[in-house]
Design an enzyme around this catalytic site. Sequence first.
Site, PDB file in Angstrom:
ATOM      1  N   TYR B 128      14.282   1.769   3.304  1.00 29.96           N
ATOM      2  CA  TYR B 128      14.904   2.917   3.265  1.00 29.96           C
ATOM      3  C   TYR B 128      16.380   2.808   2.665  1.00 29.96           C
ATOM      4  O   TYR B 128      17.041   2.003   3.604  1.00 29.96           O
ATOM      5  CB  TYR B 128      14.736   3.876   4.804  1.00 29.96           C
ATOM      6  CG  TYR B 128      14.374   5.197   4.624  1.00 29.96           C
ATOM      7  CD1 TYR B 128      13.328   5.284   4.096  1.00 29.96           C
ATOM      8  CD2 TYR B 128      14.958   6.047   4.948  1.00 29.96           C
ATOM      9  CE1 TYR B 128      12.805   6.706   3.714  1.00 29.96           C
ATOM     10  CE2 TYR B 128      14.730   7.422   4.776  1.00 29.96           C
ATOM     11  CZ  TYR B 128      13.572   7.705   4.513  1.00 29.96           C
ATOM     12  OH  TYR B 128      13.032   8.958   4.272  1.00 29.96           O
ATOM     13  N   ASN B 193       1.950  -2.770   7.663  1.00 33.34           N
ATOM     14  CA  ASN B 193       1.157  -2.663   6.447  1.00 33.34           C
ATOM     15  C   ASN B 193       0.365  -3.647   5.949  1.00 33.34           C
ATOM     16  O   ASN B 193       1.048  -5.045   5.795  1.00 33.34           O
ATOM     17  CB  ASN B 193       2.112  -2.198   5.298  1.00 33.34           C
ATOM     18  CG  ASN B 193       1.562  -1.278   4.277  1.00 33.34           C
ATOM     19  OD1 ASN B 193       1.007  -0.301   4.771  1.00 33.34           O
ATOM     20  ND2 ASN B 193       2.010  -1.187   2.997  1.00 33.34           N
ATOM     21  N   ARG B 224      -2.895   1.371   6.205  1.00 31.93           N
ATOM     22  CA  ARG B 224      -3.987   0.942   5.285  1.00 31.93           C
ATOM     23  C   ARG B 224      -4.680  -0.041   5.669  1.00 31.93           C
ATOM     24  O   ARG B 224      -5.182  -1.114   4.852  1.00 31.93           O
ATOM     25  CB  ARG B 224      -3.199   0.341   3.990  1.00 31.93           C
ATOM     26  CG  ARG B 224      -2.406   1.603   3.333  1.00 31.93           C
ATOM     27  CD  ARG B 224      -1.725   1.162   2.202  1.00 31.93           C
ATOM     28  NE  ARG B 224      -0.751   2.272   1.731  1.00 31.93           N
ATOM     29  CZ  ARG B 224      -0.925   2.646   0.362  1.00 31.93           C
ATOM     30  NH1 ARG B 224      -1.725   2.281  -0.465  1.00 31.93           N
ATOM     31  NH2 ARG B 224       0.041   3.763   0.078  1.00 31.93           N
ATOM     32  N   GLN B 249      -2.165   4.644   9.873  1.00 28.65           N
ATOM     33  CA  GLN B 249      -1.669   5.487   9.034  1.00 28.65           C
ATOM     34  C   GLN B 249      -2.602   5.481   7.796  1.00 28.65           C
ATOM     35  O   GLN B 249      -2.797   4.415   7.355  1.00 28.65           O
ATOM     36  CB  GLN B 249      -0.171   5.400   8.661  1.00 28.65           C
ATOM     37  CG  GLN B 249       0.820   6.453   8.694  1.00 28.65           C
ATOM     38  CD  GLN B 249       2.066   6.244   7.937  1.00 28.65           C
ATOM     39  OE1 GLN B 249       2.235   5.657   6.844  1.00 28.65           O
ATOM     40  NE2 GLN B 249       3.096   6.421   8.895  1.00 28.65           N
ATOM     41  N   LEU B 281      -2.189  16.827   0.200  1.00 28.60           N
ATOM     42  CA  LEU B 281      -2.404  17.385  -1.050  1.00 28.60           C
ATOM     43  C   LEU B 281      -2.478  16.522  -2.262  1.00 28.60           C
ATOM     44  O   LEU B 281      -2.438  17.032  -3.414  1.00 28.60           O
ATOM     45  CB  LEU B 281      -0.914  18.360  -1.261  1.00 28.60           C
ATOM     46  CG  LEU B 281      -0.481  19.030  -0.203  1.00 28.60           C
ATOM     47  CD1 LEU B 281       0.757  19.878  -0.451  1.00 28.60           C
ATOM     48  CD2 LEU B 281      -1.499  20.231   0.461  1.00 28.60           C
ATOM     49  N   ARG B 299       5.875  14.412 -12.166  1.00 27.64           N
ATOM     50  CA  ARG B 299       5.754  12.828 -11.965  1.00 27.64           C
ATOM     51  C   ARG B 299       4.650  12.193 -12.565  1.00 27.64           C
ATOM     52  O   ARG B 299       4.700  11.068 -12.358  1.00 27.64           O
ATOM     53  CB  ARG B 299       5.903  12.676 -10.410  1.00 27.64           C
ATOM     54  CG  ARG B 299       4.739  12.953  -9.649  1.00 27.64           C
ATOM     55  CD  ARG B 299       5.015  12.611  -7.975  1.00 27.64           C
ATOM     56  NE  ARG B 299       4.147  13.217  -7.244  1.00 27.64           N
ATOM     57  CZ  ARG B 299       4.150  13.447  -5.683  1.00 27.64           C
ATOM     58  NH1 ARG B 299       4.803  12.346  -5.376  1.00 27.64           N
ATOM     59  NH2 ARG B 299       3.283  14.034  -5.116  1.00 27.64           N
ATOM     60  N   GLY B 358       4.618  15.487   2.675  1.00 26.12           N
ATOM     61  CA  GLY B 358       5.234  14.889   1.578  1.00 26.12           C
ATOM     62  C   GLY B 358       5.776  16.036   0.721  1.00 26.12           C
ATOM     63  O   GLY B 358       5.364  16.599  -0.125  1.00 26.12           O
ATOM     64  N   SER B 360       9.613  17.826  -1.509  1.00 26.82           N
ATOM     65  CA  SER B 360      10.503  17.576  -2.309  1.00 26.82           C
ATOM     66  C   SER B 360      11.696  18.631  -2.039  1.00 26.82           C
ATOM     67  O   SER B 360      12.757  18.637  -2.874  1.00 26.82           O
ATOM     68  CB  SER B 360      10.297  16.946  -3.459  1.00 26.82           C
ATOM     69  OG  SER B 360       9.581  18.062  -4.470  1.00 26.82           O
ATOM     70  N   GLU B 367       6.509  26.211   3.093  1.00 31.58           N
ATOM     71  CA  GLU B 367       5.102  26.674   2.857  1.00 31.58           C
ATOM     72  C   GLU B 367       4.162  25.786   3.618  1.00 31.58           C
ATOM     73  O   GLU B 367       3.197  26.607   4.237  1.00 31.58           O
ATOM     74  CB  GLU B 367       4.779  26.418   1.451  1.00 31.58           C
ATOM     75  CG  GLU B 367       3.413  26.881   0.821  1.00 31.58           C
ATOM     76  CD  GLU B 367       3.213  26.383  -0.537  1.00 31.58           C
ATOM     77  OE1 GLU B 367       4.159  25.929  -1.104  1.00 31.58           O
ATOM     78  OE2 GLU B 367       1.899  26.421  -0.729  1.00 31.58           O
TER      79      GLU B 367
END
Lengths: 402, 402, 402, 402
Positions: B128, B193, B224, B249, B281, B299, B358, B360, B367
Amino acid sequence: MQVSFACTEHNLKSRSEDRLCGLRTAPPPGGGGGGSNQGGNGNYNTHGSAKPREQLGSRPVPQGHAHMKEAIGRHSSMKYRNLGKSGLRVSCLGLGYLSLSLSPQMAENLMTIAYEAGVNLFDTAEVYASGRSALYTILHCSLLRSSYVVTTKIYWGGQAETERGLSRKHIIEGLRGSLSRLQLDYVDMVFANRNDVNSPMEEIVRAMTFVINQGMAMYWGTSRWSPMEIMEAYSVARQFNLIPPVCEQAEYHYFKRDKVEVQLPELYHKIGVGAMTWSPLACGLITGKYNEGVPDISRANIKGYQWLKERVNSEEGRKQLAKIKELRLMADRLGCTSAQLAIAWCLRSEGVSSVLLGVSNTDQLMENLGALRLISQMTPQTVAEIDSLLGNKPHSKKESRA
Amino acid sequence: MQVSFACTEHNLKSRSEDRLCGLRTAPPPGGGGGGSNQGGNGNYNTHGSAKPREQLGSRPVPQGHAHMKEAIGRHSSMKYRNLGKSGLRVSCLGLGYLSLSLSPQMAENLMTIAYEAGVNLFDTAEVYASGRSALYTILHCSLLRSSYVVTTKIYWGGQAETERGLSRKHIIEGLRGSLSRLQLDYVDMVFANRNDVNSPMEEIVRAMTFVINQGMAMYWGTSRWSPMEIMEAYSVARQFNLIPPVCEQAEYHYFKRDKVEVQLPELYHKIGVGAMTWSPLACGLITGKYNEGVPDISRANIKGYQWLKERVNSEEGRKQLAKIKELRLMADRLGCTSAQLAIAWCLRSEGVSSVLLGVSNTDQLMENLGALRLISQMTPQTVAEIDSLLGNKPHSKKESRA
Amino acid sequence: MQVSFACTEHNLKSRSEDRLCGLRTAPPPGGGGGGSNQGGNGNYNTHGSAKPREQLGSRPVPQGHAHMKEAIGRHSSMKYRNLGKSGLRVSCLGLGYLSLSLSPQMAENLMTIAYEAGVNLFDTAEVYASGRSALYTILHCSLLRSSYVVTTKIYWGGQAETERGLSRKHIIEGLRGSLSRLQLDYVDMVFANRNDVNSPMEEIVRAMTFVINQGMAMYWGTSRWSPMEIMEAYSVARQFNLIPPVCEQAEYHYFKRDKVEVQLPELYHKIGVGAMTWSPLACGLITGKYNEGVPDISRANIKGYQWLKERVNSEEGRKQLAKIKELRLMADRLGCTSAQLAIAWCLRSEGVSSVLLGVSNTDQLMENLGALRLISQMTPQTVAEIDSLLGNKPHSKKESRA
Amino acid sequence: MQVSFACTEHNLKSRSEDRLCGLRTAPPPGGGGGGSNQGGNGNYNTHGSAKPREQLGSRPVPQGHAHMKEAIGRHSSMKYRNLGKSGLRVSCLGLGYLSLSLSPQMAENLMTIAYEAGVNLFDTAEVYASGRSALYTILHCSLLRSSYVVTTKIYWGGQAETERGLSRKHIIEGLRGSLSRLQLDYVDMVFANRNDVNSPMEEIVRAMTFVINQGMAMYWGTSRWSPMEIMEAYSVARQFNLIPPVCEQAEYHYFKRDKVEVQLPELYHKIGVGAMTWSPLACGLITGKYNEGVPDISRANIKGYQWLKERVNSEEGRKQLAKIKELRLMADRLGCTSAQLAIAWCLRSEGVSSVLLGVSNTDQLMENLGALRLISQMTPQTVAEIDSLLGNKPHSKKESRA
């Protein structure tokens, strides 16, 4: 207990000036304590540290407590017991959670008197307000940390979802918060309050072991757990080589006997878990406080104590009041108060390591401490007489087998 | 969630002046946020901290989101679930990794809105960037640390050979780096991970247990990993009395269902590992964003998202777009947006503890949060209708046996 | 390895001025390094940090090393291997203990060149003198701690009786001393040197696990232990759920093959312990340094290296020198130096994770690093040819069974 | 032991001025030590640190110790033994608890002489007064911490109920208090004194393991425990994978032999527990101090030593005095003092790792250290002669089987 300790205003001031720990409590406006019967207490607070115990016996007896005369035992009468089968020695009487409605001065007085009388066990809770915690700061500035035992409890505390239950996160953060408020590096005992069946036992016992291994606590115990839950904690501790609990905190008085008299002794014998009991006077019921109904100014009228009022007024409640009156007569015969008899009766139980006193003024505390003198009078005959009077002696498993 | 929290510019400034933690974010030049539809958001940011939730419902509806009206639920509609079978309670919607392309002001707004809506789960990653980490500093200056859950992830990070894989060295140093950037003493959950088959499972589980025992993390999870790898981690933890993982996750949406619907529930029942899912999504595919092809500014055109463009243009992709159009009609019937339906659909799954959003911009977030209102409408009929429409319902092992 | 790193005098000065870590090395009087062939090295040291690797290849070839042309590989040629079966990735060439007879400037140059060439493994020892340790301080001020691996060793160190052997006291205090001298919080690997049969294995493995659990080391290994001793350590670790060793440091070269080629591979397959080997050039013997007898200025004349002289002059020594001459011809055919061939030959072994280079000047180091280019040429034919030439290929257990 | 160490007043002063650790002891008024025979000692203290050991042999012999000539061995004569089967190497003679009646100057002299003679074992106790502890501060300012071994003991210490026994609380707080007084980060060995049958063994062993894992101690041992209790501690350690004790501290001299000669060797062979013995001279009895009755100024007259007087005057006591006289003649024949013979006799025992010397002046210490020279003379014949003279040789289990 040769440590001389008196948190008088004068004392604290000079200690502050000596920069023993840089703390000072604001002197109360009029120099006195809180209520009307604080005169005696204020008096007490102004004596020096010399021979405080001798004065304890001779201080003026407060009005309205006919039975209290000579009820305050000497310091030397305090008894110490191992907490369960652990090596920790606690006074058989402990000072319970001090209500936030008490003035800081009163709370300090209570702690001083208790400590002087040999009490070395002080119970706190996770959400102890800052004001009250300051007292413990005073305590650990005045005393050797090794000379007393502080407990705290993790339970339904904060408003956030994460601050509820007994997740590892909540246990660790809750205890850390307690330590911060108490300004202590560690407590001697941390209790897990059972209110979350959704935390796996392994997580709870691992978290408790973690806080002990981190040095944040010396021992851990349970509070309001069922015997089966305690056995599960013990079993999980054995399975994963973690640290088992040493103590269960449980309600215990004349009218609530089964858990402490039947279930916990079995646990004590099998896995060493002891009992630290609370509410020996059943919220004041046993003192005869509500014998003539619930007065307006008592807590039974406050919202949240509605249940107490209902209980007092129920048929079961009326039966209990009748018994309480008989016990009062018995206390008279023994030369003690109802409260003292009730507390001494709790202390007679084999598995009970300590009885936590819930008091709101110094007179109550001193009266309660007088129960120590009664212990030797709890003969089989007296106990049998009380059992017969109460009529609710639980059948122990051993007896039922015979 | 009674904690009132609004990180408006004004708020932060005054907090800084109170020297709560000495931090201050530079006020944005024009006072506004990032994109064109930030007006509403800027508006939101200027309200005080008083009754922010009441205002959430009544604020002007942004243009172009016909379905969003009334989509924002009240705070009280947030649901909390235990993370797997652990005692940790997380909001069923979490805030996923905030892209570095977002302005700091936007990221802060997103965190504020999420927290106000009852979100207590914030996902971060090992690498991060400092700018983004500062936001978490703001977060933990504003809030009680115990009221929210921060996660981070150890994965293919640095350029040095030693900074890859899941060696003990990398796990410990990677987490230490994350904590330093986040300015936190610990995270609540650290994910490993899986990208290195060369680290022995014992080393990974010992390192995870080490960081937990050091107090750098509360729990650990996987990301994963295959179900077999998770079982191996659990087995190794049991073999050496180490701490097992509590969570996996995993990606989960209409078009990727097998792992979360078939494999993870089995793990959940056997060993308590829960699912925290991401990409509900499918990178925006499900919102109908690409229904008319991939626009230039999205993107999908950026290098690295080439695969998304290819996927959209493949035969499989075209079939999925057709289904997405039908789901849009269904959402219309239910009075919600496609995104809300998709998220609520994820939440219906038994083993799913939380769905990471997720987003932006603030409109997307609000929503998405509206999906909470839909949960009660995910009846067996509705779910069956969606299954039939998607035509990809995986066979659970139980069913295949029957 | 994109980290650009060159500890030139200029570099260090500016870093000091930036107060990166407050350290500064005294500039050498004449600006140059140590010996007569330091010109090239001094040259190297004056280039800036821009594109240092490109310059590595094109820098003037030092005199007297006919075989060295093009011997210095690009950075990208470095290979990384897991240390044993652990997850730790180390460069297949490591920088061994830097002799105290080297000037600080030379030692710094060696570390710079090694790091630039992709070396991420630096070996130190418990009794590293302060002067030499300062270099590691420079190293960890210049680099991300996570990008390199530092090892140290606990062995017969101090003069006090308690500072010998492998007691818990000595392991912990010895490592603490190393860390203090190296100014590091932890090493990545600590080796236990076996010189005390009087310390019980349980004590050693518990102490090693302790220093790892304290965060003072990431892994532990053994040095000069017999395979049976390593197996015992592993077995004790399993018995008490402690951390097993991951690596044995062992001597390995043409004339000492059994342990690394037969015994350690068996341990590697059974318990994952890898080999970090030292003395690939048999104290210089293999370079042909002593082909014409032991010169006066070499270390073979120094007291303590008397054994080397005796060895060179023994019948066995003369046979070895003959073989060394043949290997020199072979190196010529392969277009490399004797040293490069010898190092590449060590690297061909399956269980060898890394070969520690023992160098005393930059030319030697650069020559040695050139061995990387040779690895691909270590075909079965070439290896067989060398085996046949040496005539000492040990019988592996598997082969002897067949 | 090449560390040159002499804590003379001059030395300490200059060390203070060098700000080695900021400590300084007040110079004694007259520059001298304590008693009348301190002249020699004062003399000793004024030599510099150069070649102190050579001077040790040639310094003027104090009056009144006819047997002491040449009794002081060279430093090189010190023997080191592993403490039990642990890896810790201790001098076979250790310096026991220094009485608080000694002047600080005297105590410092004793420590200096002992260290110079190769003693690396210093015994302390939980309740070591501040004045005495300061000496250890001097010690660890002067010496490498790794060159000596400090022990302490947890036992019936404070006045509070909680400060007694071996509860987890008392063990941890007691050791923490010792470390604070000694100004040390850790001791090498902490002993648990057995005086509380109410602490469960699991609690004791867990607490000892805790303080070791916290880095507050390196090893733990027992003191005055029965062999069965030690076996139980070992067994509990094995059951819960905790750290077993390595040593028992026990009284051992001519007239108290069974435990050290019969019981402890069995424990040594089975579980590696060694013996550190104290009172080799039976409180001075063996030196012939009380041969002519108990003089007024000796400690046998002090309250608390009344038992010694009674013992001396008992029939058993008179028999022992007769034997002591014969042993004195034997010592004369061997050219040593009674004390030296007694100490050397203790050291002959297989399981004895170290004998703690209880001395109150430098002459006694130097005399006692001379026992080292006698070890080689403890031949089977000599030992048999002493056994025959004492007439109390215990039957070992092995012998009784034969």
